[in-house]
Design an enzyme around this catalytic site. Structure first.
Site, PDB file in Angstrom:
ATOM      1  N   HIS A  24       6.365   7.017  16.168  1.00  0.00           N
ATOM      2  CA  HIS A  24       6.452   6.856  17.625  1.00  0.00           C
ATOM      3  C   HIS A  24       7.794   6.253  17.993  1.00  0.00           C
ATOM      4  O   HIS A  24       7.848   5.210  18.651  1.00  0.00           O
ATOM      5  CB  HIS A  24       5.354   5.922  18.139  1.00  0.00           C
ATOM      6  N   HIS A  80      -4.190  18.510  20.657  1.00  0.00           N
ATOM      7  CA  HIS A  80      -3.263  17.527  21.250  1.00  0.00           C
ATOM      8  C   HIS A  80      -1.842  17.995  20.967  1.00  0.00           C
ATOM      9  O   HIS A  80      -1.548  18.462  19.864  1.00  0.00           O
ATOM     10  CB  HIS A  80      -3.547  16.174  20.592  1.00  0.00           C
ATOM     11  N   GLU A  82       1.150  16.216  21.148  1.00  0.00           N
ATOM     12  CA  GLU A  82       2.250  15.324  20.782  1.00  0.00           C
ATOM     13  C   GLU A  82       2.994  15.936  19.588  1.00  0.00           C
ATOM     14  O   GLU A  82       2.377  16.549  18.702  1.00  0.00           O
ATOM     15  CB  GLU A  82       1.713  13.920  20.461  1.00  0.00           C
ATOM     16  N   ASP A  84       4.062  15.174  16.772  1.00  0.00           N
ATOM     17  CA  ASP A  84       3.647  14.996  15.372  1.00  0.00           C
ATOM     18  C   ASP A  84       2.587  16.024  14.972  1.00  0.00           C
ATOM     19  O   ASP A  84       2.360  16.263  13.791  1.00  0.00           O
ATOM     20  CB  ASP A  84       3.158  13.560  15.093  1.00  0.00           C
ATOM     21  N   HIS A 146      -5.244  10.095  23.387  1.00  0.00           N
ATOM     22  CA  HIS A 146      -4.522   9.119  24.174  1.00  0.00           C
ATOM     23  C   HIS A 146      -3.495   9.733  25.096  1.00  0.00           C
ATOM     24  O   HIS A 146      -2.690   8.995  25.696  1.00  0.00           O
ATOM     25  CB  HIS A 146      -3.860   8.083  23.239  1.00  0.00           C
ATOM     26  N   ASP A 165      -6.187  12.484  17.100  1.00  0.00           N
ATOM     27  CA  ASP A 165      -5.727  11.097  16.952  1.00  0.00           C
ATOM     28  C   ASP A 165      -6.885  10.103  16.862  1.00  0.00           C
ATOM     29  O   ASP A 165      -6.720   8.990  16.337  1.00  0.00           O
ATOM     30  CB  ASP A 165      -4.835  10.697  18.130  1.00  0.00           C
ATOM     31  N   TYR A 193      -4.057   1.025  13.816  1.00  0.00           N
ATOM     32  CA  TYR A 193      -3.927   2.272  14.580  1.00  0.00           C
ATOM     33  C   TYR A 193      -4.545   2.109  15.976  1.00  0.00           C
ATOM     34  O   TYR A 193      -3.947   2.483  16.985  1.00  0.00           O
ATOM     35  CB  TYR A 193      -4.630   3.392  13.805  1.00  0.00           C
ATOM     36  N   HIS A 226      -4.690  12.211  11.338  1.00  0.00           N
ATOM     37  CA  HIS A 226      -3.896  11.250  10.560  1.00  0.00           C
ATOM     38  C   HIS A 226      -4.824  10.539   9.579  1.00  0.00           C
ATOM     39  O   HIS A 226      -5.868  10.008   9.978  1.00  0.00           O
ATOM     40  CB  HIS A 226      -3.278  10.170  11.457  1.00  0.00           C
TER      41      HIS A 226
HETATM   42 FE1  FEO Z   1      -0.774  11.369  19.819  1.00  0.00          FE
HETATM   43 FE2  FEO Z   1      -0.767  11.760  16.420  1.00  0.00          FE
HETATM   44  O1  FEO Z   1      -0.206  12.037  18.171  1.00  0.00           O
END
Ligand code: FEO
Length: 396
Positions: A24, A80, A82, A84, A146, A165, A193, A226
């Site tokens: 991040h 999602h 994002e 990553d 999120h 996530d 986390y 993750h």
């Molecule tokens: Fe909100 Fe693992 O990205």
């Protein structure tokens, strides 16, 4: 690496980022590295759920190839966007240009903004499902857990919740399941986390846990994007999410401080002595020597927050300011605080601290000392810590 079986017909095909230490941007220290999990389901329609960050696309593609040719993928589900998880999307799309892409409308808009492509998109929301053969996949919106685009996907056939996530941990390992690694280390990463990714969205988390608990076939696996797949400890991680999202706290104290010439540090140590003299546990964090990630993780379920800073140019010190701005965004509740610090001539740091985090904690006293604390002033610090500990123990 190769594709590895999670359950009959379901493979994990993502990548391990062993050396990622600042996730991040600069906000999250990942001492154990990171994984970007992607799941491949072999059914009548070959389905890929989530992807990996840019730079790891070759690993993802090679892993998929150990099971099928990527061109055979019929369906991509994007829980999602994002980067990553979506950074490899443009490359994957080139390999299977006819695949149907499923995700929320907000996800489509975000992908277009990031990459200029979204493929053959089908917008979905809670209550909608997709049949891919023997399996029917249910979509569950989880906006702001999120990001606004976030959703979960549930396979009732496999009893797997693909939670992106949600329920993640930053834990690079060759193992796949929660019971294959040290449990305490796993829960430590899960707490970190939550504190660093999900804390501000706690009100939404508890309502979504209730929805998840009603899933028709139950859950045997939670497969996040993750870290480890939850298999043995599903009940524990669900209970923890309910606990963290309720802002429940332990009767303990974090003393977080930044000092210029050790005067504020001397005060901090005496305050800790005072707190512990009442049998309340306290941990001392020099904000310049500890990672914000770890301090936040401890503070997530800590009732007493004590902050100290010397005054510099009429402000609190800069590392403390950075930390408190991070904490301000947590939307924490049910905390008690006081501020302290040494100063030379004006001493604005204390008001600065109070003003910065008054939205997430209540302050009811403060302690200021000019230059170096005398024995008498250190005794006041001890007494302040002792009085604070009594409040922590006695007030609901
Ligand atoms: Fe909100 Fe693992 O990205």
């Amino acid at each position: 690496m190769v594709a590895r079986l999670v359950k009959d017909g379901v493979y994990t095909v993502g990548s391990i980022d062993w050396n990622e230490r600042r996730f991040h941007g600069y906000t999250y220290v990942t001492k154990r590295g990171v994984t970007y999990n992607s799941y491949l389901i072999l059914d009548k329609k070959i389905t890929l759920i989530d992807m990996v960050r840019k730079g790891f696309e070759k690993e993802l593609i090679d892993n998929i190839k150990t099971v099928i040719e990527p061109s055979k993928i019929d369906t991509i589900i994007i829980n999602h966007i994002e980067p990553d998880h979506s950074g490899s999307f443009p490359e994957i799309l080139k390999l299977c240009p006819n695949a149907k892409i499923y995700g929320t409308e907000k996800a489509r808009q975000g992908l277009l903004k990031y990459y200029g492509v979204s493929g053959d998109w089908i917008a979905v929301k809670s209550g909608q499902s997709l049949n891919i053969g023997v399996r029917t996949l249910d979509f569950i919106d989880v906006p702001m857990i999120h990001w606004p685009d976030s959703m979960f996907t549930y396979s009732g056939y496999d009893k797997i919740l693909f939670s992106n996530d949600g329920f993640g941990q930053h834990y690079a390992t060759n193992e796949i399941f929660d019971d294959e690694v040290n449990f305490a280390a796993l829960m430590d990463e899960a707490q970190k986390y939550y504190a660093n990714i999900l804390w501000p969205f706690s009100a939404l988390v508890s309502s979504k846990i209730a929805a998840i608990n009603k899933l028709n076939n139950g859950i045997e696996l939670i497969a996040p994007s993750h870290g480890l797949v939850w298999r043995k400890h599903i009940s524990e991680i669900m209970q923890k999410y309910l606990y963290w999202s309720s802002h429940s706290c332990k009767n303990r104290v974090a003393v977080v401080y930044e000092t210029m010439w050790e005067s504020t540090e001397k005060m901090a140590r005496k305050i800790v002595e005072g707190v512990t003299s009442e049998g309340v546990d306290a941990v001392l964090f020099d904000v310049t020597k500890n990672d914000r990630t770890d301090i936040a993780s401890y503070m997530l379920d800590t009732k007493g927050w004590i902050f100290g800073s010397s005054t510099h140019n009429s402000e609190m010190l800069p590392a403390m300011a950075g930390f408190l701005h991070f904490l301000k965004g947590s939307k924490a509740k049910k905390r008690k605080s006081f501020a302290f610090g040494s100063y030379g001539w004006s001493g604005e740091a204390i008001k600065d601290i109070e003003d910065t985090v008054s939205n997430v904690t209540s302050f009811d006293s403060s302690l200021r000392v000019i230059f170096n604390p005398t024995d008498g002033e250190l005794n006041k610090c001890f007494e302040a810590g002792k009085a604070f500990a009594l409040k922590i123990k006695n007030e609901k």
